[in-house]
Write a protein that holds these residues in place. Structure first.
Motif, PDB file in Angstrom:
ATOM      1  N   LYS A 278      -9.950  -6.304  -6.434  1.00  0.00           N
ATOM      2  CA  LYS A 278     -11.022  -6.643  -5.897  1.00  0.00           C
ATOM      3  C   LYS A 278     -11.569  -5.819  -4.512  1.00  0.00           C
ATOM      4  CE  LYS A 278      -9.971 -11.332  -4.017  1.00  0.00           C
ATOM      5  NZ  LYS A 278      -7.986 -10.936  -3.932  1.00  0.00           N
TER       6      LYS A 278
ATOM      7  N   THR B 198     -11.144  -5.071  -0.288  1.00  0.00           N
ATOM      8  CA  THR B 198     -10.636  -5.596   0.859  1.00  0.00           C
ATOM      9  C   THR B 198     -11.463  -5.348   2.167  1.00  0.00           C
ATOM     10  OG1 THR B 198     -10.713  -3.950   1.867  1.00  0.00           O
ATOM     11  CG2 THR B 198      -8.657  -3.597   0.337  1.00  0.00           C
TER      12      THR B 198
ATOM     13  N   ASP C 193      -0.232  -2.685  -6.438  1.00  0.00           N
ATOM     14  CA  ASP C 193      -0.698  -4.464  -5.396  1.00  0.00           C
ATOM     15  C   ASP C 193       0.007  -5.213  -6.921  1.00  0.00           C
ATOM     16  OD1 ASP C 193      -1.696  -4.938  -3.952  1.00  0.00           O
ATOM     17  OD2 ASP C 193      -3.953  -5.259  -5.344  1.00  0.00           O
TER      18      ASP C 193
ATOM     19  N   PHE D 119      -7.286  -0.975  -8.217  1.00  0.00           N
ATOM     20  CA  PHE D 119      -8.039  -2.277  -6.975  1.00  0.00           C
ATOM     21  C   PHE D 119      -8.413  -2.981  -7.971  1.00  0.00           C
ATOM     22  CE2 PHE D 119      -8.319   1.360  -3.972  1.00  0.00           C
ATOM     23  CZ  PHE D 119      -6.978   1.506  -4.409  1.00  0.00           C
TER      24      PHE D 119
ATOM     25  N   GLN E  40     -13.465  -2.823   2.624  1.00  0.00           N
ATOM     26  CA  GLN E  40     -14.421  -1.910   2.388  1.00  0.00           C
ATOM     27  C   GLN E  40     -16.065  -2.885   1.740  1.00  0.00           C
ATOM     28  OE1 GLN E  40     -11.422  -1.988  -0.586  1.00  0.00           O
ATOM     29  NE2 GLN E  40     -10.595  -0.523   0.036  1.00  0.00           N
TER      30      GLN E  40
ATOM     31  N   PHE F 261     -16.224  -4.850  -6.995  1.00  0.00           N
ATOM     32  CA  PHE F 261     -16.798  -3.666  -6.923  1.00  0.00           C
ATOM     33  C   PHE F 261     -18.246  -2.797  -7.846  1.00  0.00           C
ATOM     34  CE2 PHE F 261     -12.175  -2.500  -5.415  1.00  0.00           C
ATOM     35  CZ  PHE F 261     -12.787  -2.208  -4.786  1.00  0.00           C
TER      36      PHE F 261
ATOM     37  N   GLN G  85      -7.741  -2.880  10.974  1.00  0.00           N
ATOM     38  CA  GLN G  85      -6.277  -2.408  11.341  1.00  0.00           C
ATOM     39  C   GLN G  85      -5.922  -1.966   9.809  1.00  0.00           C
ATOM     40  OE1 GLN G  85      -4.304  -2.706  13.483  1.00  0.00           O
ATOM     41  NE2 GLN G  85      -5.674  -3.879  14.567  1.00  0.00           N
ATOM     42  N   THR G  86      -4.829  -0.892  10.120  1.00  0.00           N
ATOM     43  CA  THR G  86      -3.799   0.129   9.233  1.00  0.00           C
ATOM     44  C   THR G  86      -3.373  -0.751   7.672  1.00  0.00           C
ATOM     45  OG1 THR G  86      -3.439   1.178  11.561  1.00  0.00           O
ATOM     46  CG2 THR G  86      -1.914   1.266   8.672  1.00  0.00           C
ATOM     47  N   GLY G  87      -3.669  -0.533   7.186  1.00  0.00           N
ATOM     48  CA  GLY G  87      -3.612  -0.270   5.548  1.00  0.00           C
ATOM     49  C   GLY G  87      -4.713  -2.075   5.461  1.00  0.00           C
ATOM     50  N   THR G  88      -5.979  -2.061   5.620  1.00  0.00           N
ATOM     51  CA  THR G  88      -6.724  -2.178   5.013  1.00  0.00           C
ATOM     52  C   THR G  88      -8.110  -1.359   3.890  1.00  0.00           C
ATOM     53  OG1 THR G  88      -8.053  -1.722   7.278  1.00  0.00           O
ATOM     54  CG2 THR G  88      -6.747  -3.987   6.868  1.00  0.00           C
ATOM     55  N   GLY G  89      -6.645  -0.712   3.339  1.00  0.00           N
ATOM     56  CA  GLY G  89      -8.403   0.241   2.756  1.00  0.00           C
ATOM     57  C   GLY G  89      -9.333   1.072   3.127  1.00  0.00           C
ATOM     58  N   LYS G  90      -9.164   1.526   4.451  1.00  0.00           N
ATOM     59  CA  LYS G  90      -9.784   2.502   4.986  1.00  0.00           C
ATOM     60  C   LYS G  90     -11.010   3.541   4.338  1.00  0.00           C
ATOM     61  CE  LYS G  90      -8.830   2.237   9.258  1.00  0.00           C
ATOM     62  NZ  LYS G  90      -7.651   1.390   9.275  1.00  0.00           N
ATOM     63  N   THR G  91      -9.649   4.428   3.399  1.00  0.00           N
ATOM     64  CA  THR G  91     -10.259   5.323   3.154  1.00  0.00           C
ATOM     65  C   THR G  91     -11.266   5.094   1.818  1.00  0.00           C
ATOM     66  OG1 THR G  91      -7.639   6.457   3.312  1.00  0.00           O
ATOM     67  CG2 THR G  91      -9.278   7.752   1.407  1.00  0.00           C
TER      68      THR G  91
ATOM     69  N   ARG H 248       2.060   3.497  -3.555  1.00  0.00           N
ATOM     70  CA  ARG H 248       0.956   3.928  -2.907  1.00  0.00           C
ATOM     71  C   ARG H 248      -0.441   2.955  -3.783  1.00  0.00           C
ATOM     72  NH1 ARG H 248      -2.470   7.013  -0.799  1.00  0.00           N
ATOM     73  NH2 ARG H 248      -2.579   6.121   1.927  1.00  0.00           N
ATOM     74  N   GLY H 249      -1.240   1.284  -3.805  1.00  0.00           N
ATOM     75  CA  GLY H 249      -2.290   1.391  -6.066  1.00  0.00           C
ATOM     76  C   GLY H 249      -1.079   0.781  -6.502  1.00  0.00           C
TER      77      GLY H 249
ATOM     78  N   HIS I 140       2.268  -1.370   7.437  1.00  0.00           N
ATOM     79  CA  HIS I 140       2.310  -1.233   5.784  1.00  0.00           C
ATOM     80  C   HIS I 140       3.145  -1.918   4.572  1.00  0.00           C
ATOM     81  CE1 HIS I 140      -0.174   1.469   2.290  1.00  0.00           C
ATOM     82  NE2 HIS I 140      -0.164   0.521   2.201  1.00  0.00           N
TER      83      HIS I 140
HETATM   84  P1  ADP Z   1      -6.090   2.060   6.166  1.00  0.00           P
HETATM   85  O1  ADP Z   1      -6.577   3.600   6.146  1.00  0.00           O
HETATM   86  O2  ADP Z   1      -6.678   1.366   6.146  1.00  0.00           O
HETATM   87  O3  ADP Z   1      -4.948   2.311   6.882  1.00  0.00           O
HETATM   88  P2  ADP Z   1      -5.325   3.048   2.876  1.00  0.00           P
HETATM   89  O4  ADP Z   1      -6.857   3.898   2.631  1.00  0.00           O
HETATM   90  O5  ADP Z   1      -4.287   4.163   3.064  1.00  0.00           O
HETATM   91  O6  ADP Z   1      -5.623   2.426   4.675  1.00  0.00           O
HETATM   92  O7  ADP Z   1      -5.087   1.534   2.086  1.00  0.00           O
HETATM   93  C1  ADP Z   1      -3.983   1.673   2.227  1.00  0.00           C
HETATM   94  C2  ADP Z   1      -3.467   1.138   0.908  1.00  0.00           C
HETATM   95  O8  ADP Z   1      -4.376   0.012  -0.096  1.00  0.00           O
HETATM   96  C3  ADP Z   1      -3.371   2.216  -0.034  1.00  0.00           C
HETATM   97  O9  ADP Z   1      -2.461   1.628  -0.707  1.00  0.00           O
HETATM   98  C4  ADP Z   1      -4.037   1.556  -1.277  1.00  0.00           C
HETATM   99  O10 ADP Z   1      -4.101   2.670  -2.734  1.00  0.00           O
HETATM  100  C5  ADP Z   1      -4.955   0.159  -0.908  1.00  0.00           C
HETATM  101  N1  ADP Z   1      -5.870  -0.600  -2.233  1.00  0.00           N
HETATM  102  C6  ADP Z   1      -7.104  -0.137  -0.977  1.00  0.00           C
HETATM  103  N2  ADP Z   1      -8.355  -0.258  -1.186  1.00  0.00           N
HETATM  104  C7  ADP Z   1      -7.246  -1.501  -2.112  1.00  0.00           C
HETATM  105  C8  ADP Z   1      -8.377  -2.369  -2.813  1.00  0.00           C
HETATM  106  N3  ADP Z   1      -9.669  -2.924  -2.796  1.00  0.00           N
HETATM  107  N4  ADP Z   1      -7.199  -3.077  -4.165  1.00  0.00           N
HETATM  108  C9  ADP Z   1      -6.164  -3.040  -3.743  1.00  0.00           C
HETATM  109  N5  ADP Z   1      -5.428  -1.825  -2.925  1.00  0.00           N
HETATM  110  C10 ADP Z   1      -6.468  -1.350  -2.413  1.00  0.00           C
END
Ligand code: ADP
Ligand code: MG
Length: 566
Positions: free
Chosen positions: A24, A26, A306, A22, A29, A4, A48-54, A303-304, A327
C-alpha cells in the motif's frame, strides 16, 4: 487512500508496483500521488528519509507523461551520483511496462556517453546539478520544453553548495511546467528558492513518526574486526528465535558472511547484486516465509524487501551516512512490534556514535557482546523450557510409546537426560567453553588503535595525504557534508577518508594518498555555497593536537550504561 488501485494509476504501473511487492502507499505517497495526478500546480512535499519519496513523484509523473512527445519531458535533480543511480533504477522499474526512457547524468564519468544517451532517446533525465549544468552549457541538453521539474532532496542540494548550478538550470526551463520539490527539511533557503521559482505551491508534509520510531532500540557493541564474525554469531546464538537482516557493505562481504553462517549451521542466506532476479526472488521468498532466519544483504539488494516482524537489524558495518542507518533500522520495530538495531563496531568507529545520536535524535546504548557462558545457558534453558512446555497435540504418542520405552529400557532417568542434553548441546558447549570475551576495551583513541577497520587508516598514516580546505563550521560544514563534498568532486573514485577535523573557518582531512591528483584536480573549480574552494595539502601540525584533546574530552562525557540485547 487505501491501495494503489484506488489512487488511480495506470494498470501498467500497477503491475510494476505489484512486482516490487509494495502493498500500500506510504503516507507521503498517499498524499502526493493523487495531488500530482489531478493537478498541474507546483508542490512542496516534506517527508523524512525512507518514506518512499521516489515513488511519490516517480509514479504519478510517469503516469502523466505522454510517450508521443519527443525530447526531454522531465528532469529530476538530486544531490549525489549514488542517489542519481538509485532514482534511475527505481524509475526504470516503475516504467518497465512502458516505453519511457530514463537517462542518468552525473559527474566523474565521461560526458560523451551521456551526450549520446540523451541524443538517442530520452524522456526523463535524472542528474546532479553540476553535470546537468555542464551539459546545458555545452548545448547538449535542451530543457526548454520540459513539463515536469523535480528537485529531490532539495535541502541536501543546497547544503552541498549547488545553489548556483540550480539557479542556472532552473533559468533554462520554461515557465509553463509543474515543479515538485521533495525534501526532508524545509530550511529558509528552500523557501526562498521556492518563492523565486515556484508558482503558489501547495505544501504536503507527513509527520516525523517514521523516523523516531520508539519501538526500535539502538544498540552497539565494540569488538576487534578479527572477531566481528564471532560477535555476530553470539548475537544470533543468544536469540534462538532471531529473524534478522545483517547489513554488509560489499557483495563480497555479504557472500562471505552468509557462507560462513551457513557453514556453521545457521539458517542464513545472502542477498546481493550478483544474483539474478529469480535467485533474489527465491531468497526473499524463503526469508519472508521464515525458512531463513538470517538474511545477509547489501543496502541496495535489501531495498524493496518488506517484512514486518524482524527481531534485529544488524549492522555488520556501519553505513556511511545517517540516512542509510535510519533506513536500515526502520526495517525493524514495524507494525507495533519491538525491534533492535544492533551495530557491530570496530574500536575506532565508536567515535561516530555521538554524531549518529545527534543526527538521528536517538540514544545509542552500549550492549556488551554476551559471554560464551551466557549464550550457552540461555540456549540451554530456552530449550529445556520449550521441552517442559510441550504438550502433545496432533500427535498420538501412545502409538509409539511402547517402542520408545523399550528402546531406553536399560537406561536410568539420569542417563537418558544426560544423553539427551549431550546430544543437543555438545557442540555448543565445546564451542563456548573457555570462549573469550569478544568485547574490545580499546577506546577510539586518536587513531592509535592498531589493526581495526578505521584505525588502520590512521596508524598507517603514510598512506594518507593531509589536506586543508578553506571552509569550516562557520560555513555549516559537518563531517558528513565534507564527505559528500569530497565524493562529489571525485565521483569516479571511492576515496578512503581518514581523520576529519573541522574548525571554525578551516577544516583538515586525510585521504588516500593514491588519489591525491584526482582530489586536487577535482577541487580546482569547486565551490561550496558559492564560495570558491581552496584545497591544499597540509603538514601535520598543532591543529592535530588540538583535535586530539578536544575529542578526548567529548568522548568521556559520552559514557553510557550497558544494555542487554536479549
Ligand atoms: P526516500 O526517498 O523517502 O528516502 P525511497 O523512495 O528511497 O525513500 O524509498 C525507501 C524504501 O522504501 C525503498 O526501498 C523503496 O523501495 C521502499 N518503498 C517505497 N514505497 C513503498 C511502499 N509503498 N511499500 C513498501 N516499500 C516501499
Ligand atoms: Mg529519496
Amino acid at each position: 487512500m487505501q491501495t494503489f488501485l484506488e489512487i488511480g494509476l495506470k494498470s501498467e504501473l500497477l503491475e510494476s508496483i505489484e512486482k516490487l511487492g509494495f502493498e500500500k502507499p506510504t503516507p507521503i505517497q498517499a498524499k502526493a500521488i493523487p495531488f500530482i495526478l489531478s493537478s498541474n500546480s507546483d508542490l512542496i512535499a516534506m517527508a523524512q528519509t525512507g518514506t518512499g519519496k521516489t515513488a511519490a513523484f516517480g509514479l504519478p509523473v510517469i503516469n502523466k507523461m505522454d510517450k508521443n512527445i519527443k525530447g526531454i519531458q522531465t528532469i529530476i535533480l538530486c544531490p549525489t551520483r549514488e542517489l542519481c543511480l538509485q532514482i534511475t533504477n527505481d524509475l526504470k522499474v516503475f516504467a518497465q511496462n512502458s516505453s519511457i526512457n530514463i537517462v542518468p547524468v552525473y559527474g566523474g564519468t565521461p560526458i560523451y556517453q551521456q551526450i549520446t544517451a540523451i541524443k538517442k532517446d530520452c524522456d526523463i533525465i535524472v542528474g546532479t546539478p553540476g553535470r546537468v549544468n555542464d551539459l546545458i552549457k555545452r548545448k547538449k541538453m535542451d530543457l526548454s520544453s520540459i513539463n515536469y521539474l523535480i528537485l529531490d532532496e532539495a535541502d541536501e542540494m543546497l547544503k552541498m553548495g549547488f545553489k548556483d548550478e540550480m539557479d542556472a538550470i532552473l533559468d533554462q526551463t520554461p515557465t509553463e511546467k509543474q515543479t515538485l520539490l521533495f525534501s526532508a527539511t524545509i530550511p529558509p533557503d528552500i523557501n526562498r528558492m521556492a518563492g523565486k521559482y515556484m508558482n503558489t505551491p501547495q505544501t504536503i508534509t507527513v509527520s516525523k513518526q517514521n523516523l523516531t520510531n520508539t519501538d526500535i532500540t539502538h544498540n552497539y557493541c565494540v569488538t576487534e574486526p578479527s572477531t566481528s564474525y564471532d560477535a555476530l554469531k553470539r548475537i544470533a546464538d543468544i536469540t534462538p528465535d532471531i529473524y534478522s537482516i545483517v547489513f554488509c557493505r560489499t557483495r563480497h562481504e555479504t557472500k562471505k558472511i552468509a557462507d560462513s553462517l551457513m557453514g556453521d549451521g545457521y539458517n542464513a542466506d545472502a542477498l546481493h547484486g550478483d544474483l539474478s532476479q529469480a535467485q533474489r526472488d527465491y531468497v526473499m521468498g524463503r526469508f519472508r516465509n521464515h525458512n531463513l532466519q538470517i538474511l545477509v544483504a547489501t543496502d541496495v539488494a535489501a531495498r524493496g524487501l518488506d517484512v514486518d516482524n524482524l527481531t534485529h537489524v544488524i549492522h555488520y558495518h556501519l553505513p556511511d551516512d545517517i540516512e542509510n542507518y535510519i533506513h536500515r533500522s526502520g526495517r525493524t520495530g514495524r507494525a507495533g512490534n519491538k525491534g533492535i538495531s544492533f551495530a557491530i563496531l570496530a574500536p575506532a568507529e565508536q567515535r561516530r556514535i555521538p554524531m549518529l545520536e545527534k543526527q538521528s535524535g536517538q540514544k545509542f546504548v552500549h550492549s556488551p557482546i554476551p559471554s560464551g557462558t551466557d549464550v550457552f545457558s540461555k540456549r540451554l534453558y530456552n530449550y529445556l523450557d520449550k521441552i517442559t512446555e510441550t504438550t502433545p497435540t496432533d500427535f498420538d504418542y501412545n502409538k509409539i510409546k511402547a517402542e520408545v520405552e523399550n528402546h531406553f529400557k536399560d537406561l536410568s532417568r539420569e542417563e537418558i537426560i544426560e544423553k539427551f542434553v549431550t546430544f543437543n548441546f555438545n557442540k555448543l558447549f565445546n564451542e563456548y567453553e573457555n570462549s573469550k570475551d569478544l568485547n574490545s576495551s580499546r577506546k577510539a583513541k586518536n587513531g592509535k588503535a592498531k589493526g581495526n577497520r578505521e584505525g588502520k587508516r590512521q596508524v598507517v598514516g603514510r598512506n594518507f595525504t593531509r589536506y586543508s580546505l578553506n571552509i569550516g563550521s562557520s560555513n555549516d560544514l559537518r563531517p558528513d557534508v565534507l564527505i559528500s563534498l569530497i565524493n562529489r568532486q571525485t565521483p569516479s573514485k571511492k576515496i578512503d577518508i581518514g581523520k576529519i577535523d573541522i574548525q571554525r573557518k578551516v577544516c583538515f582531512f586525510e585521504a588516500d594518498k593514491q588519489h591525491e591528483k584526482q582530489l586536487v584536480n577535482g577541487f580546482k573549480k569547486a565551490r561550496f555555497k558559492g564560495l570558491p574552494l581552496l584545497l591544499e595539502t597540509a603538514r601535520r601540525s598543532t591543529d592535530l593536537n588540538r583535535y586530539k584533546s578536544s575529542k578526548g574530552r567529548a568522548r568521556n562525557k559520552n559514557k553510557k550504561q550497558p544494555a542487554k540485547i536479549y
